[in-house]
Design an enzyme around this catalytic site. Sequence first.
Site, PDB file in Angstrom:
ATOM      1  N   TRP A  22       0.810  -1.220   0.000  1.00 19.08           N
ATOM      2  CA  TRP A  22       0.000   0.000   0.000  1.00 19.08           C
ATOM      3  C   TRP A  22       0.841   1.267   0.000  1.00 19.08           C
ATOM      4  O   TRP A  22       0.735   2.092  -0.906  1.00 19.08           O
ATOM      5  CB  TRP A  22      -0.956  -0.025   1.200  1.00 19.08           C
ATOM      6  CG  TRP A  22      -1.630   1.276   1.500  1.00 19.08           C
ATOM      7  CD1 TRP A  22      -2.027   2.228   0.594  1.00 19.08           C
ATOM      8  CD2 TRP A  22      -2.005   1.783   2.775  1.00 19.08           C
ATOM      9  NE1 TRP A  22      -2.631   3.281   1.236  1.00 19.08           N
ATOM     10  CE2 TRP A  22      -2.631   3.032   2.574  1.00 19.08           C
ATOM     11  CE3 TRP A  22      -1.887   1.291   4.065  1.00 19.08           C
ATOM     12  CZ2 TRP A  22      -3.132   3.797   3.627  1.00 19.08           C
ATOM     13  CZ3 TRP A  22      -2.388   2.051   5.112  1.00 19.08           C
ATOM     14  CH2 TRP A  22      -2.999   3.286   4.893  1.00 19.08           C
ATOM     15  N   TYR A  55      -3.070   2.259  -5.484  1.00 18.38           N
ATOM     16  CA  TYR A  55      -1.824   2.480  -4.753  1.00 18.38           C
ATOM     17  C   TYR A  55      -0.795   3.152  -5.664  1.00 18.38           C
ATOM     18  O   TYR A  55      -0.430   2.607  -6.706  1.00 18.38           O
ATOM     19  CB  TYR A  55      -1.262   1.165  -4.213  1.00 18.38           C
ATOM     20  CG  TYR A  55      -2.127   0.472  -3.180  1.00 18.38           C
ATOM     21  CD1 TYR A  55      -3.183   1.121  -2.550  1.00 18.38           C
ATOM     22  CD2 TYR A  55      -1.895  -0.860  -2.839  1.00 18.38           C
ATOM     23  CE1 TYR A  55      -3.981   0.471  -1.614  1.00 18.38           C
ATOM     24  CE2 TYR A  55      -2.682  -1.513  -1.901  1.00 18.38           C
ATOM     25  CZ  TYR A  55      -3.729  -0.841  -1.296  1.00 18.38           C
ATOM     26  OH  TYR A  55      -4.509  -1.494  -0.378  1.00 18.38           O
ATOM     27  N   SER A 153     -13.653  -5.249   0.536  1.00 14.77           N
ATOM     28  CA  SER A 153     -12.858  -4.618   1.593  1.00 14.77           C
ATOM     29  C   SER A 153     -13.708  -3.611   2.354  1.00 14.77           C
ATOM     30  O   SER A 153     -14.359  -2.747   1.739  1.00 14.77           O
ATOM     31  CB  SER A 153     -11.641  -3.906   0.986  1.00 14.77           C
ATOM     32  OG  SER A 153     -10.889  -3.235   1.975  1.00 14.77           O
ATOM     33  N   GLN A 178     -11.673  -7.502   3.496  1.00  9.77           N
ATOM     34  CA  GLN A 178     -10.386  -6.959   3.937  1.00  9.77           C
ATOM     35  C   GLN A 178     -10.622  -5.712   4.796  1.00  9.77           C
ATOM     36  O   GLN A 178     -10.679  -4.597   4.298  1.00  9.77           O
ATOM     37  CB  GLN A 178      -9.496  -6.619   2.736  1.00  9.77           C
ATOM     38  CG  GLN A 178      -8.079  -6.258   3.128  1.00  9.77           C
ATOM     39  CD  GLN A 178      -7.170  -6.008   1.937  1.00  9.77           C
ATOM     40  OE1 GLN A 178      -6.531  -4.961   1.859  1.00  9.77           O
ATOM     41  NE2 GLN A 178      -7.095  -6.957   1.024  1.00  9.77           N
ATOM     42  N   ARG A 229       5.763   6.727   9.892  1.00  9.69           N
ATOM     43  CA  ARG A 229       4.542   6.869   9.102  1.00  9.69           C
ATOM     44  C   ARG A 229       3.751   8.101   9.513  1.00  9.69           C
ATOM     45  O   ARG A 229       3.116   8.749   8.679  1.00  9.69           O
ATOM     46  CB  ARG A 229       3.677   5.612   9.257  1.00  9.69           C
ATOM     47  CG  ARG A 229       2.370   5.662   8.502  1.00  9.69           C
ATOM     48  CD  ARG A 229       1.693   4.312   8.486  1.00  9.69           C
ATOM     49  NE  ARG A 229       2.478   3.343   7.736  1.00  9.69           N
ATOM     50  CZ  ARG A 229       2.054   2.112   7.467  1.00  9.69           C
ATOM     51  NH1 ARG A 229       0.876   1.703   7.904  1.00  9.69           N
ATOM     52  NH2 ARG A 229       2.805   1.281   6.780  1.00  9.69           N
ATOM     53  N   GLY A 286       3.394  -4.807   5.600  1.00 13.06           N
ATOM     54  CA  GLY A 286       4.227  -4.144   4.613  1.00 13.06           C
ATOM     55  C   GLY A 286       5.637  -4.043   5.149  1.00 13.06           C
ATOM     56  O   GLY A 286       5.891  -4.316   6.327  1.00 13.06           O
ATOM     57  N   GLN A 292      13.034  -6.298   7.693  1.00 17.11           N
ATOM     58  CA  GLN A 292      11.850  -6.154   8.539  1.00 17.11           C
ATOM     59  C   GLN A 292      10.974  -7.403   8.518  1.00 17.11           C
ATOM     60  O   GLN A 292      10.248  -7.674   9.474  1.00 17.11           O
ATOM     61  CB  GLN A 292      11.028  -4.942   8.079  1.00 17.11           C
ATOM     62  CG  GLN A 292      11.696  -3.597   8.351  1.00 17.11           C
ATOM     63  CD  GLN A 292      10.902  -2.443   7.775  1.00 17.11           C
ATOM     64  OE1 GLN A 292      10.334  -2.536   6.692  1.00 17.11           O
ATOM     65  NE2 GLN A 292      10.864  -1.342   8.497  1.00 17.11           N
ATOM     66  N   GLU A 295      11.630 -10.966  11.107  1.00 17.59           N
ATOM     67  CA  GLU A 295      10.994 -11.120  12.409  1.00 17.59           C
ATOM     68  C   GLU A 295       9.477 -11.223  12.293  1.00 17.59           C
ATOM     69  O   GLU A 295       8.834 -11.973  13.024  1.00 17.59           O
ATOM     70  CB  GLU A 295      11.380  -9.950  13.314  1.00 17.59           C
ATOM     71  CG  GLU A 295      12.837  -9.950  13.748  1.00 17.59           C
ATOM     72  CD  GLU A 295      13.194 -11.210  14.523  1.00 17.59           C
ATOM     73  OE1 GLU A 295      12.453 -11.567  15.456  1.00 17.59           O
ATOM     74  OE2 GLU A 295      14.201 -11.857  14.174  1.00 17.59           O
TER      75      GLU A 295
END
Length: 337
Positions: A22, A55, A153, A178, A229, A286, A292, A295
Amino acid sequence: MVNYRYLGNSGLKVSEITYGNWVTHGSQVDDSAAIATVHAALDAGITTFDTADVYANTAAEEVLGKALSGQRRESLEIFTKVYFPTGPQGPNDTGLSRKHIFESINGSLKRLGTDYVDLYQAHRFDYETPLEETFQAFADVVRQGKALYIGVSEWTAEQLREGHALAKSYGVQLISNQPQYSALWRVIEGKVVPASEELGISQIVWSPMAQGVLSGKYLPGQPVPEGSRATDDKSGARFIQGFLRDDVLEAVQRLKPVAEQAGLSMPQLAIAWVLQNKNVASALVGASRPEQLAETVKASGVVLDADTLAAIDTALGDVVFSDPEDTYTVSPKTRIV
């Protein structure tokens, strides 16, 4: 590696962790970093990838198509969505009309470099198009082999019931919804989840970490971290604002010892929490960097015991958003142009 679950009442299996692009591909990170991250997702066992034509105004689909080029198509589950405006945003460049659906699926397939998507999703409910028109178009998309299954969604329980009945009447399967869902945002639990369980619809949940708040990196009384963000409008900054209250951030900090006791990182705890709900088929995550994901995927297969779940509820207390009425405020009453 990542575990798998069936998506709705179908024979399609998806990875419990879905890679979504996204706010990263085509905007937040350059293409080479995006492609490297998709390859890291594949290496970690993720086979399910979610995007949407809106997107980065179609650029995210192009990047995902490049990243998946050369992979065995049959080993992937590729999802995309239609509804929001794309292109020059003319009067028919949005919504769920037959015209926009067919133009959108053709554009998405070209950008993704594939003959079909596994799941084609209505990104929101379109109050301006008859639902019969929408599902007749979806059924024709499926019959033409351009999509295998249909999803939606952020639909309400009532919209899911009506859509499911129409899909069945047209001989296609509506198998997923979603919505946003996390330990902080539980509004689907009251009506959407019970209706979905009855209909054979799974949830593919976005923002399982509440826009990153459940990572614990946002501290009460402190400025938001630079580059996070919350500072970037292109990265969905407006979605995080409701979680940046001090009482919410204080409650999230109380989750740290709970995660430690469970032997998990804060992000792993957040993702594992949504996967405890049997109606959730997959958690969308994401990443802007390959490391990233290493984990994140460890949350797949984690079983949280009753004491841990109770401790999470105690830590978060009354800051949890749980009003089912909030599910009625997501889809715009008029098309966005």
